[in-house]
Design a protein around this motif. Structure first.
Motif, mmCIF file in Angstrom:
data_model
loop_
_atom_site.group_PDB
_atom_site.id
_atom_site.type_symbol
_atom_site.label_atom_id
_atom_site.label_comp_id
_atom_site.label_asym_id
_atom_site.label_seq_id
_atom_site.Cartn_x
_atom_site.Cartn_y
_atom_site.Cartn_z
ATOM 1 N N UNK A 189 17.135 0.672 0.229
ATOM 2 C CA UNK A 189 16.575 -0.051 -0.917
ATOM 3 C C UNK A 189 17.669 -0.397 -1.921
ATOM 4 N N UNK A 190 17.555 -1.619 -2.502
ATOM 5 C CA UNK A 190 18.496 -2.106 -3.498
ATOM 6 C C UNK A 190 17.724 -2.672 -4.686
ATOM 7 N N UNK A 191 18.320 -2.650 -5.893
ATOM 8 C CA UNK A 191 17.646 -3.221 -7.071
ATOM 9 C C UNK A 191 17.193 -4.652 -6.810
ATOM 10 N N UNK A 192 15.980 -4.991 -7.291
ATOM 11 C CA UNK A 192 15.398 -6.305 -7.113
ATOM 12 C C UNK A 192 14.523 -6.415 -5.881
ATOM 13 N N UNK A 193 14.587 -5.429 -5.007
ATOM 14 C CA UNK A 193 13.790 -5.459 -3.778
ATOM 15 C C UNK A 193 12.347 -5.068 -4.086
ATOM 16 N N UNK A 194 11.367 -5.797 -3.532
ATOM 17 C CA UNK A 194 9.957 -5.481 -3.739
ATOM 18 C C UNK A 194 9.504 -4.419 -2.751
ATOM 19 N N UNK A 195 8.638 -3.507 -3.247
ATOM 20 C CA UNK A 195 8.106 -2.435 -2.410
ATOM 21 C C UNK A 195 6.627 -2.244 -2.747
ATOM 22 N N UNK A 196 5.927 -1.550 -1.861
ATOM 23 C CA UNK A 196 4.554 -1.129 -2.120
ATOM 24 C C UNK A 196 4.575 0.369 -2.403
ATOM 25 N N UNK A 197 3.936 0.772 -3.522
ATOM 26 C CA UNK A 197 3.879 2.182 -3.899
ATOM 27 C C UNK A 197 2.442 2.682 -3.788
ATOM 28 N N UNK A 198 2.282 3.916 -3.355
ATOM 29 C CA UNK A 198 0.960 4.540 -3.271
ATOM 30 C C UNK A 198 0.923 5.720 -4.224
ATOM 31 N N UNK A 199 -0.178 5.817 -5.013
ATOM 32 C CA UNK A 199 -0.310 6.874 -6.014
ATOM 33 C C UNK A 199 -1.786 7.178 -6.239
ATOM 34 N N UNK A 200 -2.079 8.216 -7.018
ATOM 35 C CA UNK A 200 -3.464 8.540 -7.353
ATOM 36 C C UNK A 200 -3.947 7.632 -8.476
ATOM 37 N N UNK A 201 -5.221 7.241 -8.417
ATOM 38 C CA UNK A 201 -5.778 6.355 -9.452
ATOM 39 C C UNK A 201 -5.752 7.005 -10.832
ATOM 40 N N UNK A 202 -5.985 8.300 -10.873
ATOM 41 C CA UNK A 202 -6.034 8.973 -12.168
ATOM 42 C C UNK A 202 -4.676 9.346 -12.708
ATOM 43 N N UNK A 203 -3.615 8.979 -12.017
ATOM 44 C CA UNK A 203 -2.278 9.318 -12.478
ATOM 45 C C UNK A 203 -1.892 10.721 -12.038
ATOM 46 N N UNK A 204 -0.643 11.093 -12.263
ATOM 47 C CA UNK A 204 -0.153 12.394 -11.850
ATOM 48 C C UNK A 204 0.169 12.411 -10.376
ATOM 49 N N UNK A 205 0.840 13.443 -9.939
ATOM 50 C CA UNK A 205 1.207 13.538 -8.533
ATOM 51 C C UNK A 205 2.421 12.687 -8.220
ATOM 52 N N UNK A 206 2.850 12.744 -6.987
ATOM 53 C CA UNK A 206 4.031 12.046 -6.556
ATOM 54 C C UNK A 206 3.710 10.588 -6.176
ATOM 55 N N UNK A 207 4.689 9.743 -6.409
ATOM 56 C CA UNK A 207 4.589 8.343 -5.989
ATOM 57 C C UNK A 207 5.225 8.238 -4.602
ATOM 58 N N UNK A 208 4.529 7.604 -3.696
ATOM 59 C CA UNK A 208 5.037 7.435 -2.329
ATOM 60 C C UNK A 208 5.361 5.973 -2.063
ATOM 61 N N UNK A 209 6.425 5.766 -1.297
ATOM 62 C CA UNK A 209 6.804 4.408 -0.893
ATOM 63 C C UNK A 209 6.086 4.099 0.422
ATOM 64 N N UNK A 210 5.381 2.959 0.436
ATOM 65 C CA UNK A 210 4.703 2.542 1.660
ATOM 66 C C UNK A 210 5.726 1.798 2.512
ATOM 67 N N UNK A 211 6.140 2.440 3.589
ATOM 68 C CA UNK A 211 7.151 1.841 4.442
ATOM 69 C C UNK A 211 6.531 0.679 5.247
ATOM 70 N N UNK A 212 7.249 -0.440 5.334
ATOM 71 C CA UNK A 212 6.723 -1.571 6.133
ATOM 72 C C UNK A 212 6.624 -1.202 7.596
ATOM 73 N N UNK A 213 5.592 -1.725 8.245
ATOM 74 C CA UNK A 213 5.419 -1.459 9.667
ATOM 75 C C UNK A 213 6.524 -2.168 10.455
ATOM 76 N N UNK A 214 7.079 -1.413 11.409
ATOM 77 C CA UNK A 214 8.167 -2.016 12.206
ATOM 78 C C UNK A 214 7.571 -2.863 13.339
#
Length: 355
Positions: free
Chosen positions: A330-355
């Motif tokens: 990953x490099x600055x300016x690159x778009x990603x999809x993040x997964x998180x809890x709706x209520x906030x808190x917890x860890x943020x996960x990067x949704x890896x693109x399907x190969x």
């Protein structure tokens, strides 16, 4: 034990509240049949007449096997047909608890009859379950995952190498480690222990329940099978709480030191002396710092940390520590999809693109 006269209802003509001692219906004259259900009204007085008490205690009535007439236990012949008692059956006796004593000749009204007498009332539903379900639903929604589109804003890394030096140190302990050179020793207090010294007499208030008597009470009724009911008497102990002063021996302890030999010694150990750092961002490939190793020195532990920071379309920022293998993709300016809890808190996960 008190005796009270009960009642019975005639199944032939429908006369009610007939005195229990009567073996024939006062309305139609028919004999009281076998299996008649006796009942005891709430206000039934206690029998005090000697003749009636003797009649009640004489035993259950019997029913003539020839004509079906009821007779007293003292009757040798049937008052209806004159036949001898023989093996004629007797009225059954019953024992009831106070809450079970029959108070009328009518059995409990069937549920269907009660339902037809009045329209059913609408049930009031308790709102508790709905409230609990709403809370569970809200909790589930807050913890359900959501995905957002974000941009890599920053990429930082840092690496460190500990530098250790092998040097002589002075320490104290209750034993000598392997390779240590003893400098001195002394007898010192290592710990304390509790030792029984003596006993002292103390007093305290003690409470206890003491039985002071026995209470008798009416706990039920006995259907005597002849129209009479006899009180069933139960007993129970009566207690009262009494207090008294008693003496006891309380142990008194003293703190007694435990001695041991304490050593002062010196020996060589590898100890942290310095840390070499290397830091950078996306513009610089992660690398380990250059380390100068002098005399009696060596490299120690290595640590590394890689952090990606993201910013979504609403300007909110997120941060996640990732392994080197993911950081390098990953490099600055690159778009990603993040997964998180709706209520906030917890860890943020990067949704890896399907190969």
């Amino acid at each position: 034990m008190a005796i009270r006269e009960g009642c019975w209802d005639c199944p032939t003509c429908g006369s009610v509240a007939l005195p229990g001692r009567q073996v024939n219906c006062a309305g139609c004259g028919n004999p009281r049949p076998q299996g008649t259900r006796f009942y005891l009204p709430e206000d039934a007085p206690e029998v005090s007449d000697a003749a009636r008490l003797a009649q009640a205690r004489g035993g259950a009535d019997w029913v003539c096997e020839h004509c079906g007439a009821s007779a007293r236990a003292a009757d040798a012949r049937c008052p209806g047909c004159g036949a001898e008692r023989g093996s004629s059956p007797v009225q059954a006796t019953h024992e009831y608890g106070m809450d079970d004593v029959p108070r009328s000749g009518e059995p409990s009204r069937p549920l269907m009859a009660a339902a037809s007498a009045a329209p059913p009332r609408p049930k009031r539903r308790w709102k508790g379950p709905a409230f609990v379900l709403a809370l569970v639903g809200a909790f589930g929604w807050c913890n359900s995952p959501k995905e957002v589109t974000a941009t890599v804003a920053e990429a930082d890394w840092q690496r460190a190498i500990e530098v250790q030096e092998y040097r002589t140190v002075r320490e104290e302990d209750w034993s000598l480690p392997s390779g240590a050179r003893q400098l001195s020793s002394e007898r010192a207090i290592r710990d304390y222990r509790q030792v029984l010294d003596h006993y002292e007499t103390r007093t305290r208030q003690v409470s206890e329940k003491v039985q002071v008597g026995t209470r008798s009470f009416t706990c039920g009724q006995r259907d005597m099978g002849n129209g009479y009911f006899e009180d069933i008497t139960c007993t129970e102990p009566e207690y009262e709480t009494r207090s008294h002063t008693e003496e006891y021996q309380e142990p008194i302890y003293r703190r007694e030191p435990v001695y041991g030999t304490k050593y002062s010694y010196e020996l060589e150990r590898w100890l942290p002396d310095d840390t070499a750092w290397a830091r950078g961002g996306a513009e610089k490939e992660p690398a380990w710092p250059a380390v100068r190793i002098g005399k009696n020195e060596r490299e120690g532990a290595r640590v590394e940390k890689y952090v990606l920071r993201f910013r979504d379309e609403d300007g909110k920022t997120y941060e996640r520590e990732v392994p080197m293998s993911q950081f390098s993709r990953y490099r600055p300016g690159q778009q990603v999809r993040l997964k998180m809890r709706r209520g906030g808190g917890g860890e943020v996960e990067i949704v890896e693109p399907e190969s």
